[in-house]
Design an enzyme around this catalytic site. Structure first.
Site, short mmCIF file in Angstrom:
data_model
loop_
_atom_site.label_atom_id
_atom_site.label_comp_id
_atom_site.label_asym_id
_atom_site.label_seq_id
_atom_site.Cartn_x
_atom_site.Cartn_y
_atom_site.Cartn_z
N THR A 13 4.59 1.69 6.00
CA THR A 13 4.43 2.16 7.38
C THR A 13 5.43 1.51 8.32
O THR A 13 5.90 2.14 9.27
CB THR A 13 2.99 1.87 7.86
OG1 THR A 13 2.06 2.56 7.02
CG2 THR A 13 2.79 2.35 9.29
N SER A 58 3.48 3.01 -0.10
CA SER A 58 2.93 2.04 -1.05
C SER A 58 1.88 2.65 -1.98
O SER A 58 1.55 2.07 -3.01
CB SER A 58 2.34 0.83 -0.32
OG SER A 58 1.14 1.15 0.33
N SER A 59 1.36 3.81 -1.63
CA SER A 59 0.43 4.49 -2.55
C SER A 59 1.13 4.91 -3.83
O SER A 59 0.49 5.17 -4.85
CB SER A 59 -0.19 5.71 -1.87
OG SER A 59 -0.97 5.33 -0.76
N THR A 89 0.78 -1.26 3.31
CA THR A 89 -0.44 -2.05 3.26
C THR A 89 -1.40 -1.66 2.14
O THR A 89 -2.16 -2.49 1.65
CB THR A 89 -1.20 -1.96 4.59
OG1 THR A 89 -1.52 -0.59 4.85
CG2 THR A 89 -0.37 -2.51 5.72
N ARG A 246 -16.75 -3.90 -12.31
CA ARG A 246 -17.08 -4.31 -10.95
C ARG A 246 -18.59 -4.26 -10.78
O ARG A 246 -19.20 -3.18 -10.70
CB ARG A 246 -16.36 -3.42 -9.94
CG ARG A 246 -14.85 -3.42 -10.11
CD ARG A 246 -14.13 -2.78 -8.96
NE ARG A 246 -14.17 -3.64 -7.78
CZ ARG A 246 -13.61 -3.32 -6.60
NH1 ARG A 246 -13.00 -2.15 -6.47
NH2 ARG A 246 -13.68 -4.14 -5.57
N THR A 277 -17.19 -9.28 -9.17
CA THR A 277 -18.16 -8.76 -8.21
C THR A 277 -17.54 -7.73 -7.28
O THR A 277 -16.36 -7.79 -6.94
CB THR A 277 -18.77 -9.90 -7.37
OG1 THR A 277 -19.67 -9.34 -6.38
CG2 THR A 277 -17.70 -10.70 -6.65
N GLN A 278 -18.37 -6.76 -6.86
CA GLN A 278 -17.95 -5.78 -5.87
C GLN A 278 -17.90 -6.38 -4.47
O GLN A 278 -17.30 -5.80 -3.56
CB GLN A 278 -18.91 -4.59 -5.87
CG GLN A 278 -18.92 -3.79 -7.16
CD GLN A 278 -19.97 -2.68 -7.16
OE1 GLN A 278 -20.56 -2.37 -6.13
NE2 GLN A 278 -20.21 -2.08 -8.31
N CYS A 279 -18.52 -7.53 -4.28
CA CYS A 279 -18.55 -8.17 -2.96
C CYS A 279 -17.20 -8.80 -2.62
O CYS A 279 -16.53 -9.36 -3.49
CB CYS A 279 -19.63 -9.26 -2.93
SG CYS A 279 -21.31 -8.64 -3.21
#
Length: 348
Positions: A13, A58-59, A89, A246, A277-279
């Site tokens: 970007t 960046s994708s 990003t 995850r 962990t997903q956290c």
């Protein structure tokens, strides 16, 4: 002597412009970016650049791009005091993690930055991010050594360890955060470094880059309603060597017999499965609840406070080194570039 900084411009970007026909943002060249940041000349640095042709969103970032970035740094390592990578990003945390493993024995700053708004916008965050990244890349301690000796992400008010970071917002200028490791620097009227958090390198060694990455990895996200047929189909994906599972909370999963048996069968076939962990905050504590304990019993490896981005790229790196499954499992719990807390990992 003036600091010598190399900018590696991949796109993102920060260098995009609006397509006059579709109004969508598209990557543009490095000249456009520098024209919009005339203040860079006030730094009085020697700045050179390497540009991706064409610049990418960046994708579209992939392993070949990581190899190109790593080679750009390695090939010019002795000629520059620091490096700034301009990057989109969306996959920045993945790139930062991958580079931290690929650039073995790194003892110079590699600062990755970008922006949420294009550099040509009136309210862009890109100008400040670029200038601050250059200043950090050029900074020296009292003994004349680089202040930062690792891969780091600079965004808005903070400098984060790259392999501890994750993108947390698509809307805010402070788009990144490291939830399990303190900031390396806080940016306000000045740049205030946290000396205790910065990576310590007492005896620098020659850079030892490794470019081979094995992409035979994947992730499986747990969710209520995941059934046996779908899980076994994912676990039997042809050619897969490693899986990031995850999990919920402190590393928990269902305790259904079919679920544990499916994972156990995959481990018996030689697949390395990691418990992440997903956290965003906290880490895997496999013995805290029965669900986590069952996963460990099935052969799933709990990897403490590794981020998902670090876990997936570290597996690519370790398999790329040609290590066998047992070595990969062992090395996942050994910090290579400050990506995992030693005290946390040693308790697993």
């Amino acid at each position: 002597m003036k600091p010598r900084i190399l900018i590696v411009y991949t796109g993102g970007t920060i260098g995009m412009i609006e397509d006059p026909r579709t109004k969508a943002l598209k990557p543009f060249d490095f000249t456009h970016l520098m024209v919009n940041v005339p203040k860079v000349k006030m730094l009085d640095y020697e700045i050179d650049n390497i540009q991706f042709h064409p610049p990418i969103d960046s994708s579209d970032m992939n392993v070949e791009h990581w190899q190109s970035i790593a080679r750009s740094i390695a090939d010019n390592y002795e000629s520059y005091d620091g490096f700034v990578v301009l990057h989109g990003t969306d996959t920045m945390a993945y790139t930062a993690s991958a580079l931290s493993f690929m650039l073995g024995n790194l003892s110079k700053p590699v600062i990755i930055t970008g922006s949420q708004l294009p550099i040509g916008e009136v309210r862009t965050d890109g100008e400040e991010n670029l200038i601050t990244a250059l200043q950090i890349a050029a900074d020296r301690d009292e003994e004349g050594n680089p202040t930062v000796r690792e891969v780091a992400i600079l965004f808005e008010n903070y400098l984060w360890r790259g392999n501890r970071s994750t993108k947390r917002s698509a809307n805010n200028f402070n788009a990144f955060k490291s939830y399990n490791y303190p900031y390396l620097a806080k940016i306000g009227l000045g740049i205030s470094f946290d000396r205790d958090a910065l990576r310590k390198i007492e005896n620098p060694k020659p850079l030892e880059p490794r470019y081979e990455l094995d992409t035979a990895v994947m992730c499986i996200n747990l969710f209520p309603g995941l059934n046996e047929a779908i899980l076994r189909h994912q676990l039997n994906t042809p050619g897969i060597k490693g899986i990031v599972l995850r999990t919920y909370g402190a590393g928990n999963g269902p305790t259904y017999p079919w679920f544990i048996e499916a994972l156990h069968d995959a481990v018996d076939r030689g697949i390395v499965i990691l418990n992440v962990t997903q956290c965003s905050n906290g880490g895997v504590k496999p013995n805290r609840y029965m669900g986590g304990d069952y996963l460990t019993g099935a052969g799933v490896i709990p990897v403490a406070d590794l981020t998902f981005e670090a876990a997936i790229t570290k597996m690519m790196f370790l398999f790329g080194m040609g290590l066998d499954n047992n070595e990969v499992k062992r090395m996942m719990l050994r910090p290579l570039a400050g990506e995992i807390s030693e005290k946390t990992a040693s308790k697993i």
